[in-house]
Design a protein around this motif. Sequence first.
Motif, mmCIF file in Angstrom:
data_model
loop_
_atom_site.group_PDB
_atom_site.id
_atom_site.type_symbol
_atom_site.label_atom_id
_atom_site.label_comp_id
_atom_site.label_asym_id
_atom_site.label_seq_id
_atom_site.Cartn_x
_atom_site.Cartn_y
_atom_site.Cartn_z
ATOM 1 N N THR A 45 65.119 47.857 -4.593
ATOM 2 C CA THR A 45 65.326 48.699 -3.416
ATOM 3 C C THR A 45 66.097 47.896 -2.382
ATOM 4 O OG1 THR A 45 63.183 48.074 -2.482
ATOM 5 C CG2 THR A 45 63.259 50.110 -3.750
ATOM 6 N N ARG A 46 66.820 48.608 -1.545
ATOM 7 C CA ARG A 46 67.604 47.936 -0.516
ATOM 8 C C ARG A 46 66.668 47.271 0.488
ATOM 9 N NH1 ARG A 46 72.572 48.508 0.555
ATOM 10 N NH2 ARG A 46 72.780 50.518 -0.447
ATOM 11 N N ALA A 47 66.948 46.028 0.799
ATOM 12 C CA ALA A 47 66.188 45.303 1.809
ATOM 13 C C ALA A 47 66.839 45.549 3.160
ATOM 14 C CB ALA A 47 66.182 43.811 1.495
ATOM 15 N N ILE A 48 66.030 45.915 4.115
ATOM 16 C CA ILE A 48 66.539 46.097 5.472
ATOM 17 C C ILE A 48 66.497 44.721 6.126
ATOM 18 C CG2 ILE A 48 66.166 47.194 7.705
ATOM 19 C CD1 ILE A 48 64.830 49.510 6.212
ATOM 20 N N GLU A 49 67.667 44.184 6.419
ATOM 21 C CA GLU A 49 67.719 42.835 6.964
ATOM 22 C C GLU A 49 67.210 42.773 8.392
ATOM 23 O OE1 GLU A 49 71.363 40.780 6.190
ATOM 24 O OE2 GLU A 49 71.523 41.673 4.210
ATOM 25 N N GLU A 54 68.430 48.913 12.160
ATOM 26 C CA GLU A 54 68.385 50.148 11.384
ATOM 27 C C GLU A 54 67.748 51.273 12.197
ATOM 28 O OE1 GLU A 54 69.526 50.804 8.212
ATOM 29 O OE2 GLU A 54 70.386 48.802 8.112
ATOM 30 N N LEU A 55 66.657 50.975 12.883
ATOM 31 C CA LEU A 55 65.969 51.979 13.695
ATOM 32 C C LEU A 55 66.861 52.453 14.846
ATOM 33 C CD1 LEU A 55 63.465 53.630 14.347
ATOM 34 C CD2 LEU A 55 62.579 51.655 15.599
ATOM 35 N N ALA A 56 67.559 51.522 15.494
ATOM 36 C CA ALA A 56 68.450 51.885 16.601
ATOM 37 C C ALA A 56 69.573 52.794 16.105
ATOM 38 C CB ALA A 56 69.014 50.638 17.258
ATOM 39 N N ALA A 57 70.140 52.473 14.939
ATOM 40 C CA ALA A 57 71.218 53.294 14.379
ATOM 41 C C ALA A 57 70.692 54.697 14.052
ATOM 42 C CB ALA A 57 71.796 52.631 13.133
ATOM 43 N N TYR A 58 69.490 54.777 13.489
ATOM 44 C CA TYR A 58 68.892 56.072 13.180
ATOM 45 C C TYR A 58 68.652 56.871 14.464
ATOM 46 C CZ TYR A 58 65.448 59.562 11.828
ATOM 47 O OH TYR A 58 64.777 60.738 11.654
#
Length: 84
Positions: A45-49, A54-58
Motif C-alpha cells: 500500500t502507498r505510504a503517506i510520507e 496529505e490532509l491539508a491537500a484533501y
Amino acid sequence: MNDKLVVKVDSRGRITIPKEAREAADIESGDALFMNLSPGRVELTRAIEDPIVELAAYAESEYKKGNTQNLRDFAKEEGIKLDE
C-alpha cells in the motif's frame, strides 16, 4: 486491469512491480510503499510520507468543491454553543 498479477522473486529477494500495476496504482519511482504482512500474504500500500500534507491537500480540495462549512455556522445549526 486484471485483479491478480504474477511476479517472480529474483535471487536477491527483489520483485519488479509490473507497469500495468504501477500505472493503475499511480506508483512512481521513489514512492514509498508499506508491506502489510500476514501468513502467506504480502500486500503493498502507498505510504503517506507526511500525513499533514496529505490532509491539508484533501481539505483544500474539499473546500474548493464547496464541501466544507464554517464551524460556527455548523454549531449554530446543530444548537451547539461554542463560546461557553
